[in-house]
Every structure is written in structure tokens, then in C-alpha cells.
Design a protein around this motif. Structure first.
Motif, PDB file in Angstrom:
ATOM      1  N   ILE A  20      28.257 -25.636  42.523  1.00 42.40           N
ATOM      2  CA  ILE A  20      28.860 -25.101  43.749  1.00 42.40           C
ATOM      3  C   ILE A  20      29.803 -23.951  43.401  1.00 42.40           C
ATOM      4  O   ILE A  20      29.825 -22.936  44.096  1.00 42.40           O
ATOM      5  N   ALA A  21      30.560 -24.103  42.328  1.00 42.66           N
ATOM      6  CA  ALA A  21      31.461 -23.026  41.892  1.00 42.66           C
ATOM      7  C   ALA A  21      30.671 -21.740  41.656  1.00 42.66           C
ATOM      8  O   ALA A  21      31.091 -20.658  42.088  1.00 42.66           O
ATOM      9  N   ASP A  44      35.090 -18.932  54.894  1.00 45.83           N
ATOM     10  CA  ASP A  44      33.821 -18.390  54.387  1.00 45.83           C
ATOM     11  C   ASP A  44      33.281 -19.238  53.240  1.00 45.83           C
ATOM     12  O   ASP A  44      32.063 -19.382  53.089  1.00 45.83           O
ATOM     13  N   GLU A  45      34.180 -19.837  52.445  1.00 45.25           N
ATOM     14  CA  GLU A  45      33.734 -20.722  51.366  1.00 45.25           C
ATOM     15  C   GLU A  45      33.143 -22.007  51.937  1.00 45.25           C
ATOM     16  O   GLU A  45      32.130 -22.500  51.435  1.00 45.25           O
ATOM     17  N   TRP A  46      33.777 -22.562  52.983  1.00 46.98           N
ATOM     18  CA  TRP A  46      33.212 -23.745  53.634  1.00 46.98           C
ATOM     19  C   TRP A  46      31.788 -23.456  54.095  1.00 46.98           C
ATOM     20  O   TRP A  46      30.880 -24.279  53.916  1.00 46.98           O
ATOM     21  N   ARG A  51      25.901 -24.135  53.422  1.00 46.23           N
ATOM     22  CA  ARG A  51      24.557 -23.572  53.212  1.00 46.23           C
ATOM     23  C   ARG A  51      23.961 -24.093  51.913  1.00 46.23           C
ATOM     24  O   ARG A  51      22.790 -24.471  51.860  1.00 46.23           O
ATOM     25  N   PHE A  52      24.773 -24.089  50.853  1.00 47.00           N
ATOM     26  CA  PHE A  52      24.287 -24.553  49.552  1.00 47.00           C
ATOM     27  C   PHE A  52      23.830 -26.008  49.623  1.00 47.00           C
ATOM     28  O   PHE A  52      22.772 -26.361  49.098  1.00 47.00           O
ATOM     29  N   ASP A  59      29.707 -31.559  58.734  1.00 44.83           N
ATOM     30  CA  ASP A  59      29.499 -32.717  57.853  1.00 44.83           C
ATOM     31  C   ASP A  59      30.430 -32.723  56.653  1.00 44.83           C
ATOM     32  O   ASP A  59      30.674 -33.773  56.060  1.00 44.83           O
ATOM     33  N   ILE A  60      30.930 -31.539  56.289  1.00 43.67           N
ATOM     34  CA  ILE A  60      31.773 -31.478  55.091  1.00 43.67           C
ATOM     35  C   ILE A  60      33.182 -30.978  55.369  1.00 43.67           C
ATOM     36  O   ILE A  60      34.097 -31.243  54.599  1.00 43.67           O
TER      37      ILE A  60
END
Length: 112
Positions: A20-21, A44-46, A51-52, A59-60
């Protein structure tokens, strides 16, 4: 505040923090601090992480909400850590702004 929803889904899907990083273009230690709630995950990171992981953002996504504070779901220690995190981010942003202002002054001198 730890991002338990994110951590759980990441592990369920079999991904590492490193993967993920890499996807959000940060180093694994920085991502680990984000997932642990030490530093903020920006909007934007969320979205990139969702997407990843191929899941809806809802959900996250997990932040301290006022109703969690009032209902006692979030402890005072978590609130204090969150405030400290915001203060650190604020300080870092002020530092970046100072650097940019310095560059702007230097550019103006060159152009004169």
C-alpha cells in the motif's frame, strides 16, 4: 486513532503495508504511522487506498467523529494523540510555507 477498519481489510485481502505504501507513493514506515493513527491519512490517500483494496471508501475510512467523542468510544488519550498529530502536521505545514516564501523572495530578487 488506529485505523482498525483499514488494517483489517488490508490483512483480509492479503496485502502488506509495503504494497500500500508503494501504491500511495510513500515509504512503509510513514504508511505504518498512518495506519497506526500517529499521522493523518489525507483524503486523496484514503481514495487511493480504497481503489487499491478495491473497496468502497466507506469500508475503510475512519476518523474521530464528534459523536464518538461524546459517546466515549474515543478515549481521552486518543483525543490527545490526535491533537498532537494535528499540531505536528500544522508545524510541518508552517515549515513548508516558510520554505516556499523564502523561495518566492529569492525568485523576486533574481527577476529584479
Amino acid at each position: 486513532m488506529k485505523k482498525e477498519k483499514l488494517r483489517l481489510i488490508r490483512k483480509q485481502k492479503g496485502y502488506t503495508q509495503q504494497q500500500i505504501a508503494d501504491f500511495i507513493a510513500t515509504d512503509v514506515s510513514n504508511y505504518s504511522r498512518k495506519e497506526s493513527g500517529i499521522i493523518k491519512i489525507f483524503r486523496d490517500e484514503w481514495e487511493k487506498i480504497a481503489r487499491f483494496l478495491d473497496v468502497p471508501l466507506e469500508d475503510i475510512y475512519q476518523e474521530i467523529l464528534l459523536n464518538e467523542v461524546v459517546s466515549g468510544i474515543v478515549t481521552n488519550d486518543e483525543i490527545i494523540k490526535y491533537i498532537e498529530q494535528l499540531e505536528q502536521e500544522n508545524s510541518a505545514l508552517k515549515h513548508k510555507l516558510d520554505i516556499l516564501n523564502g523561495k518566492q523572495i529569492a525568485i523576486k530578487k533574481i527577476l529584479e
